[in-house]
Each structure stands twice: as C-alpha cells, then as structure tokens.
Write a protein that holds these residues in place. Structure first.
Motif, PDB file in Angstrom:
ATOM      1  N   ASN A 239       0.902  -1.168   0.186  1.00 55.10           N
ATOM      2  CA  ASN A 239      -0.007   0.041  -0.052  1.00 55.10           C
ATOM      3  C   ASN A 239       0.909   1.278   0.234  1.00 55.10           C
ATOM      4  N   THR A 240       1.960   1.417  -0.954  1.00 52.00           N
ATOM      5  CA  THR A 240       2.673   2.435  -1.302  1.00 52.00           C
ATOM      6  C   THR A 240       3.490   2.276  -2.444  1.00 52.00           C
ATOM      7  N   SER A 241       3.609   3.236  -2.986  1.00 51.86           N
ATOM      8  CA  SER A 241       4.483   3.184  -4.353  1.00 51.86           C
ATOM      9  C   SER A 241       6.114   3.151  -3.827  1.00 51.86           C
ATOM     10  N   SER A 242       6.927   2.222  -4.584  1.00 56.30           N
ATOM     11  CA  SER A 242       8.290   1.750  -4.273  1.00 56.30           C
ATOM     12  C   SER A 242       8.727   2.261  -5.665  1.00 56.30           C
ATOM     13  N   TYR A 261      -7.290   1.466  -0.207  1.00 58.37           N
ATOM     14  CA  TYR A 261      -6.011   2.178  -0.204  1.00 58.37           C
ATOM     15  C   TYR A 261      -6.482   3.587  -1.126  1.00 58.37           C
ATOM     16  N   LYS A 263      -4.617   6.834  -2.895  1.00 61.84           N
ATOM     17  CA  LYS A 263      -3.480   7.455  -3.385  1.00 61.84           C
ATOM     18  C   LYS A 263      -3.892   8.865  -4.066  1.00 61.84           C
TER      19      LYS A 263
END
Length: 322
Positions: A239-242, A261, A263
C-alpha cells in the motif's frame, strides 16, 4: 476532460519468437500461438490505441490527446511532446529468443528516422526454468566492430547473459545491447519508438525460409557500453509506491495493494499508467470504478486528483513522467 480509469483495446502483434502465454496467462484474445506482444497503450503510427470503456469508448489515443491536451497528459508533457503520446506500453511473451538488438538514442533516431529513440525497462512477470536474458557486451571495452562477426558459435563469448527471476526489473538505456530470452513473460515500458537494429537473429528462418535482415552498420554506430547495473531493486511494500526506475523518459514504481487504499495524484503533472502484473484490484476515480485483472492496463488522465484502490493482493507497475 471526463476523469475515469481508461482502458484501451490491446493491439496484438504476431512475432516469429511469440508464443501462447498472452492468451493462456494474461487472457488476451489471441488467434495464433505466435503472438509475441500486446501493445496496451500505443501512439505508434499505424498502431494507435482505441479506448475500450466509458464515455470515450471508440475514440483513439491521438483524439484524446488532441482534444484534451494538458488535462490528459499534463502541462509539461504537452509542452514537451505536443500531440505525440510519449510512451509505448506492452506485455511480451517470448517462446523463443528475441534477436540480439540495440536501439538508437534520441539524437540518432531523430537524425536517421525522424523519431524518438528507445529507452526501455522490463519487469519479469514469469519465466520458464533457466530462462535468460542478454545484457551488454561481455567485454565492456570491446570495439563495437565485434558485432559484425557474431555467430552461433561465439554469441555467448561476445554477449553477457543473466538468468532471470520472477519480479526482477531491468532498465535498458538506448544504445545498450540486449535480448529477452526464451521462456520469459514480461511487461515492457518504453519511449514511443518502434526502431530496432538487429545484431544477431539465431540463424532462424521465417515461414518462407527467409532470414530476417540484420542492421550491422546501424548497430555498430548505436551501441554504447554502460557501467551501471541494468538490474534494479524491485521491492514491493504494501500500500505504497516503491520506486524502481526514474529517468528522463519515465518513472516506474511498483505498487502492491492488499486492502482499501487511497492514493493522491494532486501534485503530479502527468497521466498515470497502471499495469496489473499480479492479482486483480478495483480502481476508482471520480466515482467511476474499473476492475483491473492481471495483464490489463488502465490510464488515469493528468487531471486525476486521487484514486481509490481495493484488493486482497494485487500488484501494479505505476508509470508516469515526472
């Protein structure tokens, strides 16, 4: 511009090296067992994507760009690229080896083809056991004239090969010798260009018994050696951009979603492309929802402020120009 997750009709490309996994794994509507590529979003002349859903169904990518300009692609992108969509988005199935090849940079491509160059990246979605890729010359200091003398006997003496693993990511700058090997299923992100210089094509023949042309003069001129690693860290945090790749032509993140989630894209002056490489997820923008399955791609227009995702476990490549 009306904001929603836009899907496009895949443009399926027959290739001498293609297979059947675009159909069997990614559920594409293939009509042969030699389908090598699914062009998910394309502004390449002669292969312009058509919208498959929603208000703009049936419109072309070019029409969206011409009619909605910066709302569609972002102000900076429209100033830089005008009515040319800057990226070509693909899924690729290699039943056999692709040719060993190289692509020109912007300067050479503009001079010789009136085109953009081709910097690209790959994400390995799946592979057969022992599948490999070719990346660069084995001797980084070798004279590029060596490309004129590649044969089946010395190909692996000349070129560097690496085994791949599911989830690997590779950045291939224009001028880097490369080849995707047999058994690889990959997502590919690249500049809008279809210029390829073949160096070696494994001595194979097409159905008419003809070998494909090689482009040795152009390959010698285009090839450069790079000392940084092509393989990039690709760690998917939940649940995050890497980030995986950030270059002048595109930024690619891996985005894993395993719950509801939200964004924000409010501060991003670019369209966002989401390639689903694992699982499935709902993507909601402006109260309009699309279910995106593995092997599908959606585009969020640049005036998207936020997107809502929901999945038990899905993974996207999140692509934009920053």
């Amino acid at each position: 511009m009306n904001i929603y997750p836009i899907k496009f009709e895949p443009i399926l490309q027959e290739k001498i090296w293609g297979g059947s996994k675009l159909q069997s794994v990614l559920n594409k509507k293939c009509t042969s067992d030699t389908t090598g590529e699914s062009w998910e979003i394309s502004g390449v002349e002669g292969n312009i994507s058509q919208v498959a859903n929603g208000l703009y169904e049936g419109e072309s990518l070019v029409s969206l760009l011409e009619n909605h300009t910066s709302e569609f692609v972002g102000a900076a992108n429209y100033e830089r690229f005008g009515n040319e969509f800057p990226l070509l988005i693909k899924f690729l199935d290699a039943k056999t080896n692709l040719s060993v090849q190289v692509h020109p940079d912007d300067e050479m491509a503009q001079r010789d083809h009136n085109s953009y160059g081709k910097t690209e990246m790959w994400y390995i979605m799946d592979h057969e056991e022992e599948a490999e890729i070719i990346l660069g010359l084995k001797d980084k200091n070798a004279n590029t004239e060596i490309l004129r003398d590649v044969t089946g006997d010395n190909v692996y003496d000349v070129f560097n090969k690496e085994k791949v693993t599911r989830g690997d990511a590779y950045f291939i700058p224009a001028g880097k010798i490369h080849a995707i090997g047999a058994g690889v299923l990959a997502a590919e992100i690249q500049q809008t260009s279809d210029i390829t210089y073949r160096v070696y094509d494994w001595d194979r023949e097409d159905k008419e018994g003809q070998k494909r042309d090689l482009h040795l003069d152009q390959s010698v001129a285009a090839t450069r050696e790079f000392y940084e690693e092509c393989k990039k860290e690709c760690k998917a945090n939940s649940n995050t951009s890497s980030n995986v790749v950030a270059c002048d032509y595109f930024t690619t993140n891996v985005l894993r979603v395993n719950k509801a989630y939200e964004k924000s894209y409010a501060n991003l002056d670019s369209f966002v492309i989401l390639m689903c490489v694992e699982g499935c997820a709902s993507v909601t923008v402006n109260n309009k929802t699309e279910i995106v399955f593995k092997g599908e791609t959606v585009l969020l227009p640049a005036n998207t402020k936020e997107a809502f995702f929901f999945a038990k476990d899905a993974q996207f490549l999140e692509v934009y120009i920053d």
